[in-house]
Design a protein around this motif. Structure first.
Motif, PDB file in Angstrom:
ATOM      1  N   ALA A   1      17.468 -61.911  -8.575  1.00 29.84           N
ATOM      2  CA  ALA A   1      18.344 -62.622  -9.344  1.00 29.84           C
ATOM      3  C   ALA A   1      19.882 -62.931  -8.524  1.00 29.84           C
ATOM      4  O   ALA A   1      20.379 -64.002  -8.447  1.00 29.84           O
ATOM      5  N   PHE A   2      20.389 -62.121  -8.059  1.00 30.65           N
ATOM      6  CA  PHE A   2      21.614 -62.188  -7.510  1.00 30.65           C
ATOM      7  C   PHE A   2      21.435 -62.970  -6.223  1.00 30.65           C
ATOM      8  O   PHE A   2      22.500 -63.871  -5.991  1.00 30.65           O
ATOM      9  N   ILE A   3      20.767 -62.749  -5.376  1.00 24.81           N
ATOM     10  CA  ILE A   3      20.534 -63.443  -4.094  1.00 24.81           C
ATOM     11  C   ILE A   3      20.164 -64.880  -4.500  1.00 24.81           C
ATOM     12  O   ILE A   3      20.579 -65.952  -3.967  1.00 24.81           O
ATOM     13  N   LEU A   4      19.365 -65.213  -5.437  1.00 22.68           N
ATOM     14  CA  LEU A   4      18.828 -66.693  -5.987  1.00 22.68           C
ATOM     15  C   LEU A   4      20.216 -67.210  -6.542  1.00 22.68           C
ATOM     16  O   LEU A   4      20.623 -68.304  -5.932  1.00 22.68           O
ATOM     17  N   ALA A   5      20.895 -66.599  -7.329  1.00 22.02           N
ATOM     18  CA  ALA A   5      22.394 -67.056  -7.636  1.00 22.02           C
ATOM     19  C   ALA A   5      23.223 -67.480  -6.437  1.00 22.02           C
ATOM     20  O   ALA A   5      23.986 -68.365  -6.644  1.00 22.02           O
ATOM     21  N   LEU A   6      23.267 -66.608  -5.510  1.00 16.89           N
ATOM     22  CA  LEU A   6      24.265 -66.854  -4.270  1.00 16.89           C
ATOM     23  C   LEU A   6      23.676 -68.062  -3.567  1.00 16.89           C
ATOM     24  O   LEU A   6      24.458 -69.032  -3.085  1.00 16.89           O
ATOM     25  N   GLY A   7      22.252 -68.210  -3.467  1.00 19.18           N
ATOM     26  CA  GLY A   7      21.876 -69.461  -2.726  1.00 19.18           C
ATOM     27  C   GLY A   7      22.345 -70.617  -3.560  1.00 19.18           C
ATOM     28  O   GLY A   7      22.543 -71.697  -2.779  1.00 19.18           O
ATOM     29  N   LEU A   8      21.961 -70.626  -4.833  1.00 19.52           N
ATOM     30  CA  LEU A   8      22.277 -71.722  -5.606  1.00 19.52           C
ATOM     31  C   LEU A   8      23.921 -72.174  -5.603  1.00 19.52           C
ATOM     32  O   LEU A   8      24.335 -73.011  -5.583  1.00 19.52           O
ATOM     33  N   MET A   9      24.666 -70.945  -5.482  1.00 17.06           N
ATOM     34  CA  MET A   9      26.090 -71.283  -5.426  1.00 17.06           C
ATOM     35  C   MET A   9      26.548 -71.845  -4.055  1.00 17.06           C
ATOM     36  O   MET A   9      27.548 -72.859  -3.950  1.00 17.06           O
ATOM     37  N   ILE A  10      25.751 -71.549  -3.110  1.00 13.33           N
ATOM     38  CA  ILE A  10      26.141 -72.003  -1.787  1.00 13.33           C
ATOM     39  C   ILE A  10      25.885 -73.546  -1.447  1.00 13.33           C
ATOM     40  O   ILE A  10      26.685 -74.235  -1.210  1.00 13.33           O
ATOM     41  N   ALA A  11      24.793 -73.641  -2.214  1.00 12.26           N
ATOM     42  CA  ALA A  11      24.185 -74.997  -2.124  1.00 12.26           C
ATOM     43  C   ALA A  11      24.824 -76.094  -2.882  1.00 12.26           C
ATOM     44  O   ALA A  11      25.100 -77.305  -2.471  1.00 12.26           O
ATOM     45  N   PHE A  12      25.296 -75.672  -4.486  1.00 14.98           N
ATOM     46  CA  PHE A  12      25.597 -76.679  -5.095  1.00 14.98           C
ATOM     47  C   PHE A  12      27.105 -76.577  -5.797  1.00 14.98           C
ATOM     48  O   PHE A  12      27.669 -77.301  -6.271  1.00 14.98           O
ATOM     49  N   TRP A  13      27.799 -75.455  -5.380  1.00 16.19           N
ATOM     50  CA  TRP A  13      29.104 -75.385  -5.781  1.00 16.19           C
ATOM     51  C   TRP A  13      30.067 -75.618  -4.936  1.00 16.19           C
ATOM     52  O   TRP A  13      30.437 -75.099  -3.849  1.00 16.19           O
ATOM     53  N   ASP A  14      30.804 -76.968  -5.087  1.00 15.90           N
ATOM     54  CA  ASP A  14      31.530 -77.542  -4.320  1.00 15.90           C
ATOM     55  C   ASP A  14      32.938 -76.796  -4.079  1.00 15.90           C
ATOM     56  O   ASP A  14      33.278 -76.852  -2.903  1.00 15.90           O
ATOM     57  N   ARG A  15      33.453 -76.179  -4.909  1.00 16.94           N
ATOM     58  CA  ARG A  15      34.781 -75.345  -4.802  1.00 16.94           C
ATOM     59  C   ARG A  15      34.703 -74.171  -4.121  1.00 16.94           C
ATOM     60  O   ARG A  15      35.626 -73.410  -4.008  1.00 16.94           O
TER      61      ARG A  15
ATOM     62  N   ILE B   1      13.249 -65.636  -2.739  1.00 15.88           N
ATOM     63  CA  ILE B   1      11.485 -65.901  -2.912  1.00 15.88           C
ATOM     64  C   ILE B   1      10.671 -64.871  -2.252  1.00 15.88           C
ATOM     65  O   ILE B   1       9.628 -64.339  -2.756  1.00 15.88           O
ATOM     66  N   LEU B   2      11.074 -64.813  -0.932  1.00 13.53           N
ATOM     67  CA  LEU B   2      10.221 -63.772  -0.130  1.00 13.53           C
ATOM     68  C   LEU B   2      10.509 -62.466  -0.736  1.00 13.53           C
ATOM     69  O   LEU B   2       9.444 -61.546  -0.736  1.00 13.53           O
ATOM     70  N   ARG B   3      11.597 -61.872  -1.089  1.00  8.53           N
ATOM     71  CA  ARG B   3      11.858 -60.771  -1.530  1.00  8.53           C
ATOM     72  C   ARG B   3      11.014 -60.473  -2.935  1.00  8.53           C
ATOM     73  O   ARG B   3      10.639 -59.338  -3.235  1.00  8.53           O
ATOM     74  N   PHE B   4      11.343 -61.435  -3.641  1.00 10.72           N
ATOM     75  CA  PHE B   4      10.475 -61.310  -5.086  1.00 10.72           C
ATOM     76  C   PHE B   4       8.807 -61.214  -4.821  1.00 10.72           C
ATOM     77  O   PHE B   4       8.324 -60.426  -5.647  1.00 10.72           O
ATOM     78  N   SER B   5       8.442 -61.914  -4.004  1.00  9.33           N
ATOM     79  CA  SER B   5       7.056 -61.855  -3.601  1.00  9.33           C
ATOM     80  C   SER B   5       6.524 -60.471  -3.161  1.00  9.33           C
ATOM     81  O   SER B   5       5.511 -59.846  -3.395  1.00  9.33           O
ATOM     82  N   ARG B   6       7.505 -60.049  -2.455  1.00  9.18           N
ATOM     83  CA  ARG B   6       7.322 -58.453  -1.943  1.00  9.18           C
ATOM     84  C   ARG B   6       7.473 -57.350  -2.914  1.00  9.18           C
ATOM     85  O   ARG B   6       6.824 -56.422  -2.769  1.00  9.18           O
ATOM     86  N   LEU B   7       7.774 -57.637  -4.068  1.00 12.83           N
ATOM     87  CA  LEU B   7       7.922 -56.908  -5.188  1.00 12.83           C
ATOM     88  C   LEU B   7       6.687 -56.426  -5.709  1.00 12.83           C
ATOM     89  O   LEU B   7       6.387 -55.065  -6.037  1.00 12.83           O
ATOM     90  N   PHE B   8       5.819 -57.144  -5.717  1.00 14.19           N
ATOM     91  CA  PHE B   8       4.313 -56.914  -6.180  1.00 14.19           C
ATOM     92  C   PHE B   8       3.422 -56.426  -5.287  1.00 14.19           C
ATOM     93  O   PHE B   8       2.364 -56.384  -5.449  1.00 14.19           O
ATOM     94  N   LYS B   9       3.820 -56.355  -4.003  1.00 17.06           N
ATOM     95  CA  LYS B   9       2.769 -55.679  -2.880  1.00 17.06           C
ATOM     96  C   LYS B   9       2.463 -54.392  -3.106  1.00 17.06           C
ATOM     97  O   LYS B   9       3.475 -53.802  -3.442  1.00 17.06           O
ATOM     98  N   LYS B  10       1.301 -53.928  -3.269  1.00 13.83           N
ATOM     99  CA  LYS B  10       0.848 -52.948  -3.631  1.00 13.83           C
ATOM    100  C   LYS B  10       0.799 -51.878  -2.416  1.00 13.83           C
ATOM    101  O   LYS B  10       0.744 -52.163  -1.251  1.00 13.83           O
ATOM    102  N   ASP B  11       1.618 -50.779  -2.663  1.00  6.72           N
ATOM    103  CA  ASP B  11       2.011 -49.818  -1.709  1.00  6.72           C
ATOM    104  C   ASP B  11       0.543 -49.086  -1.286  1.00  6.72           C
ATOM    105  O   ASP B  11      -0.379 -48.690  -2.140  1.00  6.72           O
ATOM    106  N   THR B  12       0.598 -48.883   0.214  1.00  6.36           N
ATOM    107  CA  THR B  12      -0.884 -48.234   0.641  1.00  6.36           C
ATOM    108  C   THR B  12      -0.828 -46.914   0.131  1.00  6.36           C
ATOM    109  O   THR B  12      -1.873 -46.181  -0.328  1.00  6.36           O
ATOM    110  N   ASP B  13       0.233 -45.987  -0.242  1.00  2.00           N
ATOM    111  CA  ASP B  13       0.064 -44.622  -0.671  1.00  2.00           C
ATOM    112  C   ASP B  13      -0.263 -44.597  -2.243  1.00  2.00           C
ATOM    113  O   ASP B  13      -0.626 -43.314  -2.787  1.00  2.00           O
TER     114      ASP B  13
END
Length: 76
Positions: free
Chosen positions: A26-40, A62-74
């Motif tokens: 959530a924080f990384i997504l918000a940061l990306g949106l702020m960088i792209a669209f916040w003009d100030r 999105i890459l980090r979010f997809s890795r959340l559900f990767k099953k650990d081998t152990d």
């Protein structure tokens, strides 16, 4: 409705890492949106560079979010 873990409850470590990963997403997504669209936001980048950099940060989230559900081998 079938559950994949067949009645097993997630460990405390796994639940904590899931919550931490979701919060980080959530924080990384918000940061990306702020960088792209916040003009100030004080960045010395052109508008195109801001969109590119912001979209790269969003792709990383999105890459980090997809890795959340990767099953650990152990844990199989």
């Amino acid at each position: 409705m079938s559950y994949q873990n067949h009645g097993k409850q997630k460990s405390l470590k796994r639940r904590f890492l899931l919550i931490l990963g979701a919060t980080t997403f959530a924080f990384i997504l918000a940061l990306g949106l702020m960088i792209a669209f916040w003009d100030r936001m004080p960045l010395n980048l052109s508008k195109v560079q801001r969109y590119i950099f912001g979209s790269l940060v969003i792709l990383y989230a999105i890459l980090r979010f997809s890795r959340l559900f990767k099953k650990d081998t152990d844990e199989e």
